[in-house]
Design an enzyme around this catalytic site. Structure first.
Site, PDB file in Angstrom:
ATOM      1  N   PRO B  90      34.826  44.449  64.204  1.00  0.00           N
ATOM      2  CG  PRO B  90      34.805  42.731  65.764  1.00  0.00           C
ATOM      3  CD  PRO B  90      33.943  43.809  65.194  1.00  0.00           C
ATOM      4  CB  VAL B  91      35.999  41.203  60.001  1.00  0.00           C
ATOM      5  CG1 VAL B  91      36.346  40.648  58.628  1.00  0.00           C
ATOM      6  CG2 VAL B  91      35.939  40.059  61.011  1.00  0.00           C
ATOM      7  CB  CYS B  92      34.587  46.264  58.989  1.00  0.00           C
ATOM      8  SG  CYS B  92      33.067  45.354  58.765  1.00  0.00           S
ATOM      9  CB  SER B  93      38.510  47.640  62.028  1.00  0.00           C
ATOM     10  OG  SER B  93      37.268  48.178  62.423  1.00  0.00           O
TER      11      SER B  93
END
Lengths: 190, 200
Positions: B90-93
Site C-alpha cells: 500500500p501507499v507505494c502503489s
C-alpha cells in the site's frame, strides 16, 4: 507530573471522541440508504457555486445541492483507474449538460480521498474536469463512506422535501457514460 | 500510580496512531494484488547524506532496459529521487501513479524523476505495468541488495527502503531530503515548493 499526565490524558480522550465518528462506516452506503452526514466547504469558484446552486461561504451538505440527482465520485489523483476513467466521467458530464431534459437535474461532484486542494487541482487541470472537485486530505469523508477503493461512484436522489436516498453505489469504472446515465435516469425515475 | 497513567497514555497514543494510519485509499487498479504490510515504524534508518552535500553517484538497471547513472544528469537536469519501500505494498502503489500525471511540473523545473526500490527488475516490471506507462525511469536497487539506499542512509533494517525524496540540483548537490513516514504519502505540493526553490 500526575497533573500533566492527567491533562494530556483528558486531551487525548477528547481527541478520540472527535475521531470516533469519522471512523464510523464499515461499508459504503447501500442503495435505499441515506448518505452519511458530512459537510464540505462551499467552492470558492463562482462557476462551481453556480453549478451546485449554492451561495457563497460556509459549508454545505450533498442534499443541499440544487439537483434531482447528485453523482459523487470518490477518486484520487494517485489512482491509475481514476486517471483512466476521467475522460469517461467528463463524457457523462457532457451528456447531461447537452440534454435540456437533464441539465440542472443531475449534478456531478468528485471527492479526492487523501488529496490536498493542490492535488485535486492537478487532477482537475490534467484531465480538464468541468465539475467541482473537493479535497479530502484527512480521509474523513472517505472514512464515512466506508473507506472505499477508488474510483467509487454513489448517486443520490434528492427529494423535493429535502430527504434523499442512495440509488447507486458501486466500485469501479462504469461501462460507458451512456449506459451509466440511462441506469441513473431509470433508478431516479427522471 | 504514575505507571498506570503512563500505561493508559501509551495505549491511547498507539490507538490514535493506528487509527490515523489506517486512513489510506487504494486504487481499484491493484485490487487483490496488494500485500497489506500493516502499520510500520515510521522511519528505520539513519541518513548518511545531508542537504548541501554532493549526492553519491550510482548506476542502476532500469525496468525499461539499460542502466541509469545519476551523474549523467550533472549540468543538464535537476533530479528528484523517489525511493519507495517495496513493490505490491500500500501507499507505494498509490504514489508513483500521481507523479505519472505531473510530468509537466517536472519539465517546468527542468527536472527528471528517478523511481527506485530494492525489488528486482521482473517484480518492478509486473508492478509498474499496473500503473500504466510511466514517463520516468524505474530503477532496481536489488543487487547488491539496497546498495544505493544504504549509501544514502535510507535502507531499513528489514531490507526495504524508506519512503524518501531527494532533490538534487544540476551541480549534483542535494538540496532537499524528505525521509517520510513510511505509512504515509509525501505531499506533492511540498515537493513542488522545493523544486520552485531550485530556480531562486
Amino acid at each position: 507530573m500526575n497533573r500533566i499526565l492527567m491533562n494530556v490524558l483528558v486531551l487525548m480522550v477528547c481527541g478520540l471522541l472527535w475521531i470516533v465518528p469519522v471512523q464510523a462506516a464499515k461499508s459504503p452506503p447501500k442503495v435505499g440508504e441515506i448518505l452519511p452526514d458530512f459537510s464540505m466547504a462551499v467552492p470558492g469558484e463562482s462557476a462551481d457555486r453556480s453549478y451546485l446552486g449554492l451561495s457563497r461561504g460556509g459549508s454545505f451538505k450533498i442534499p443541499q445541492i440544487r439537483a434531482r440527482v447528485v453523482i459523487l465520485e470518490v477518486f484520487s489523483m494517485y489512482c491509475p483507474f481514476c486517471q483512466k476513467e476521467a475522460p469517461n466521467v467528463n463524457r457523462l458530464y457532457q451528456l447531461i449538460e447537452e440534454n435540456p431534459n437533464l441539465r440542472g437535474k443531475i449534478k456531478l461532484i468528485g471527492i479526492g480521498a487523501g488529496n490536498s486542494s493542490y492535488e485535486v487541482n492537478v487532477f482537475k487541470t490534467r484531465y480538464g474536469i468541468p465539475f467541482p472537485l473537493f479535497p479530502d486530505m484527512e480521509y474523513s469523508i472517505h472514512a464515512l463512506l466506508g473507506s472505499v477503493r477508488t474510483p467509487y461512484f454513489i448517486a443520490a436522489r434528492i427529494n423535493s422535501d429535502g430527504t434523499h436516498q442512495v440509488i447507486y453505489s458501486k466500485l469501479g469504472a462504469f461501462e460507458s457514460a451512456e449506459s451509466f446515465l440511462r441506469l441513473i435516469i431509470k433508478s431516479a425515475g427522471l | 500510580m504514575k505507571k498506570v497513567w503512563g500505561g493508559v497514555l501509551i495505549v491511547l497514543i498507539l490507538t490514535v496512531f493506528v487509527w490515523g494510519a489506517e486512513a489510506q485509499t487504494l486504487s481499484e487498479a491493484f485490487k487483490g494484488k496488494i500485500y497489506d504490510v500493516g502499520i510500520l515504524k515510521a522511519t528505520d534508518s539513519r541518513l548518511k547524506v545531508k542537504a548541501g552535500s554532493h549526492a553519491p553517484d550510482f548506476t542502476l538497471p532500469a525496468v525499461s532496459g539499460g542502466k541509469v547513472k545519476l551523474s549523467q544528469y550533472r549540468g543538464k537536469k535537476n533530479v528528484v529521487i523517489s525511493f519507495v519501500p517495496a513493490a505490491w505494498t500500500p501507499v507505494c502503489s498509490d504514489q508513483w501513479p500521481g507523479y505519472n500525471i505531473t510530468k509537466d511540473i517536472f519539465d517546468r523545473h527542468d527536472a527528471v524523476l528517478l523511481g527506485i526500490t530494492v525489488d528486482n527488475i521482473p517484480t518492478l516490471f509486473a508492478w509498474t505495468g499496473e500503473m500504466g506507462e510511466l514517463w520516468f525511469p524505474v530503477l532496481s536497487d536489488f543487487w547488491p541488495h539496497g546498495k544505493t539506499a544504504s549509501r544514502y542512509g535510507v535502507l531499513r533494517s528489514d531490507g526495504t527502503s524508506e519512503r524518501a525524496l531527494f532533490v538534487i540540483d544540476k551541480k549534483g548537490i542535494i538540496r532537499y531530503i524528505d525521509v517520510h513516514d513510511i505509512n504515509k504519502r509525501p505531499s506533492l505540493e511540498v515537493l513542488v515548493r522545493e523544486l520552485d526553490k531550485l530556480g531562486e
